[in-house]
Scaffold this motif. Structure first.
Motif, PDB file in Angstrom:
ATOM      1  N   ARG A   1      -9.659  -1.708  29.099  1.00  0.00           N
ATOM      2  CA  ARG A   1      -9.744  -2.975  28.385  1.00  0.00           C
ATOM      3  C   ARG A   1      -9.046  -2.902  27.033  1.00  0.00           C
ATOM      4  O   ARG A   1      -8.403  -3.845  26.595  1.00  0.00           O
TER       5      ARG A   1
ATOM      6  N   ARG B   1      -5.946  -5.140  25.785  1.00  0.00           N
ATOM      7  CA  ARG B   1      -5.970  -5.855  24.507  1.00  0.00           C
ATOM      8  C   ARG B   1      -4.701  -5.576  23.708  1.00  0.00           C
ATOM      9  O   ARG B   1      -4.149  -6.484  23.071  1.00  0.00           O
TER      10      ARG B   1
ATOM     11  N   TYR C   1      -1.575  -7.411  25.293  1.00  0.00           N
ATOM     12  CA  TYR C   1      -1.497  -8.855  25.073  1.00  0.00           C
ATOM     13  C   TYR C   1      -1.721  -9.237  23.615  1.00  0.00           C
ATOM     14  O   TYR C   1      -2.086 -10.359  23.312  1.00  0.00           O
TER      15      TYR C   1
ATOM     16  N   ARG D   1      -3.762 -15.326  27.955  1.00  0.00           N
ATOM     17  CA  ARG D   1      -4.286 -13.957  27.930  1.00  0.00           C
ATOM     18  C   ARG D   1      -4.396 -13.443  26.486  1.00  0.00           C
ATOM     19  O   ARG D   1      -5.347 -12.736  26.136  1.00  0.00           O
TER      20      ARG D   1
ATOM     21  N   HIS E   1      -7.490 -14.832  25.052  1.00  0.00           N
ATOM     22  CA  HIS E   1      -8.697 -14.147  25.551  1.00  0.00           C
ATOM     23  C   HIS E   1      -8.886 -12.792  24.875  1.00  0.00           C
ATOM     24  O   HIS E   1      -9.976 -12.484  24.382  1.00  0.00           O
ATOM     25  N   TYR E   2      -7.810 -11.971  24.852  1.00  0.00           N
ATOM     26  CA  TYR E   2      -7.956 -10.625  24.305  1.00  0.00           C
ATOM     27  C   TYR E   2      -8.012 -10.605  22.782  1.00  0.00           C
ATOM     28  O   TYR E   2      -8.304  -9.565  22.184  1.00  0.00           O
TER      29      TYR E   2
ATOM     30  N   TRP F   1     -13.226 -10.670  24.603  1.00  0.00           N
ATOM     31  CA  TRP F   1     -12.130  -9.861  25.130  1.00  0.00           C
ATOM     32  C   TRP F   1     -12.580  -8.782  26.126  1.00  0.00           C
ATOM     33  O   TRP F   1     -11.809  -8.360  26.987  1.00  0.00           O
ATOM     34  N   ASN F   2     -13.842  -8.322  26.004  1.00  0.00           N
ATOM     35  CA  ASN F   2     -14.313  -7.279  26.915  1.00  0.00           C
ATOM     36  C   ASN F   2     -15.037  -7.848  28.128  1.00  0.00           C
ATOM     37  O   ASN F   2     -15.712  -7.125  28.858  1.00  0.00           O
TER      38      ASN F   2
END
Length: 504
Positions: free
Chosen positions: A155, A159, A162, A208, A211-212, A217-218
């Motif tokens: 993850r 991160r 992105y 994306r 989101h990250y 994000w996780n």
């Protein structure tokens, strides 16, 4: 059952007709370790003593039907892949077989040998995948801390991939800088975001990044293309369904909204959904609850929605094709992703990044782009945006020699002829724009002629003989035009440097 040492997958064929049994065994013997049984009792004995991966069972057996027997197999040996063969196509039998006995495939007679072998190989691969998943589950149970750390590391890597600065590739003075700054500012706040822009501009990449860059994000990030599915399938994909809710619903299915609980759902092409589905989606966004198809109970979900469209949703709302209340639910923040033709400073760095990706995928090494190739790409409008550029670069790489430079001659003709001054929205030559150039008719025609000659010379790596032949000119005639248009001072490349894409 005891595991055997045979390398070929073990298939159990069950049929009360001796000739049919012998025929199947003979056809399958080259690819599988075949066991045969003429009765249910014999089949049970084989299952109790052999490590069987796949059962191929006739439906019409004297003791009980194939479906009835495979129902009992499903209970005692659930991992075995079950296939029914029948000369009958009774719908009730088929439905019973799929729903109750967990049938992998229902094969009707007469069957084709090659098709049957392919089906069995697929079934064996499915069995193998099941075994691998079981081993993975055991490993995870034995070392949960290590598994959790691997997930965390993955993850963290996503991160970084992105990230607003490194994940969205652009030049120093790019118009995308302002877009990325806006994405960075809105990412931590749990508000819905609507991304607009033409197809291929990178809206999913921006989603994306959102989101990250968020507090979610996780948690999961899931994607659904709303324009690719009819309402019924879209509802099932997003909200899930219960077993038996419709034909083919053989088991409960968890929808993407529930699967992404705590994370982000990216709804691409949101402008394509029907008015009827817009109502259902609005209810979910308002209530924070979903109801799977065929269920009477609702389930709460905690998600952030990022939507994208290449349509003008303001205009769609005014025209009555998109609900205003849904629009305002989705458009907590509206961010437009610019077209590639408005980001010409990004083209060189983006082309290099796409080439590196293509080299990794195809395993073919080249030294990069020629300066001329980059210039030609910068002159083109790229109506298909980044996706079109990705396809073009992949095509160039396929056509090039290993270890060579990607020259302009590998580019498509319409790209070589392009000029931002007279290209239309489709990225092609716009006659009206050329007609609007100041000057006499002769000067305008010469401008067009210059473009055609230059494009032909580039494709032939400035080989004047080949270019003259294609244009229907003599070498003297071409030389005269080159002198007139200032193209006579460019020398052809040595033959050793010409790439596979030369059309000469």
């Amino acid at each position: 059952m005891t595991e055997v040492s045979a390398t070929a997958p073990t298939i159990l064929v069950i049929d009360d007709e001796v000739r049919s049994l012998e025929s199947l065994a003979r056809i399958l013997d080259d690819d599988f370790d075949v066991r045969t049984a003429a009765t249910i009792r014999e089949a049970t004995e084989v299952l109790e003593t052999e490590w069987v991966q796949v059962i191929l069972c006739d439906q019409r057996m004297p003791e009980q039907t194939g479906v009835e027997f495979l129902k009992s197999v499903r209970t005692r040996w659930p991992d075995v892949i079950r296939i029914i063969v029948s000369g009958y196509t009774d719908a009730h039998d088929i439905i019973d077989g799929i729903n109750e006995a967990g049938i992998f495939q229902y094969i009707t007679k007469p069957w084709h040998p090659e098709s049957l072998i392919l089906t069995l190989k697929t079934a064996c691969r499915l069995y193998q995948l099941q075994r691998e998943n079981e081993l993975l589950a055991i490993e995870l149970k034995m070392s949960p801390a290590g598994a959790r750390q691997k997930v965390r590391d993955r993850r963290e890597q996503l991160r970084r991939d992105y990230d607003f600065d490194d994940g969205i590739i652009r030049g120093e003075e790019s118009p995308m800088n302002a877009v990325c700054e806006m994405l960075k500012q809105v990412a931590p706040y749990d508000v819905p975001v609507l991304l607009t822009g033409a197809s291929g501009t990178g809206k999913e990449l921006a989603a994306r990044a959102l989101h990250y860059g968020s507090l979610r994000w996780n948690k999961p990030f899931v994607v659904e293309n709303c324009g690719a599915l009819p309402d019924e399938l879209l509802e099932s994909e997003l909200f899930g369904h219960k077993r038996g809710a419709f034909t083919g619903a053989v088991e409960d299915h968890m929808g993407l909204f529930e699967r992404a609980n705590g994370g982000t759902v990216f709804l691409d092409e949101i402008g394509e959904v029907s008015p009827a589905f817009q109502v259902k989606l609005l209810r979910v966004l308002q209530e924070g609850e979903i109801r799977p198809v065929g269920s009477t109970r609702t389930r709460s979900v905690d998600i952030r929605v990022v939507a994208a469209t290449n349509r003008d949703l303001d205009e769609e709302v005014r025209a009555g094709r998109f609900r205003a209340d849904l629009y305002y639910r989705l458009a907590g923040m509206v961010i437009r992703i610019p077209d590639l033709k408005d980001r010409r400073s990004d083209i060189p760095v983006l082309a290099q990044a796409l080439l590196a990706r293509a080299v990794g995928q195809l395993g073919k090494q080249v030294t990069g782009f020629s300066r001329e190739a980059i210039d030609c790409m910068c002159n083109y409008n790229w109506p298909g945006n980044v996706r079109e550029m990705q396809n073009e670069i992949q095509q160039m790489l396929v056509m090039a020699h290993e270890g060579s430079e990607l020259g302009a001659d590998l580019l498509s003709r319409h790209i070589l002829r392009a000029d931002p001054a007279d290209a239309d929205e489709a990225g092609t030559m716009n006659v009206e724009a050329i007609a609007g150039i100041e000057g006499t008719l002769k000067e305008r025609i010469e401008a067009l002629e210059t473009r055609i000659i230059r494009e032909t010379l580039i494709r032939h790596r400035w080989n004047k003989s080949r270019a003259a032949r294609e244009l229907g000119l003599s070498r003297v005639g071409l030389r005269s035009k080159l002198e007139r248009y200032g193209l006579d001072n460019v020398k052809p490349l040595p033959a050793s440097r010409r790439s596979a894409g030369s059309t000469g």
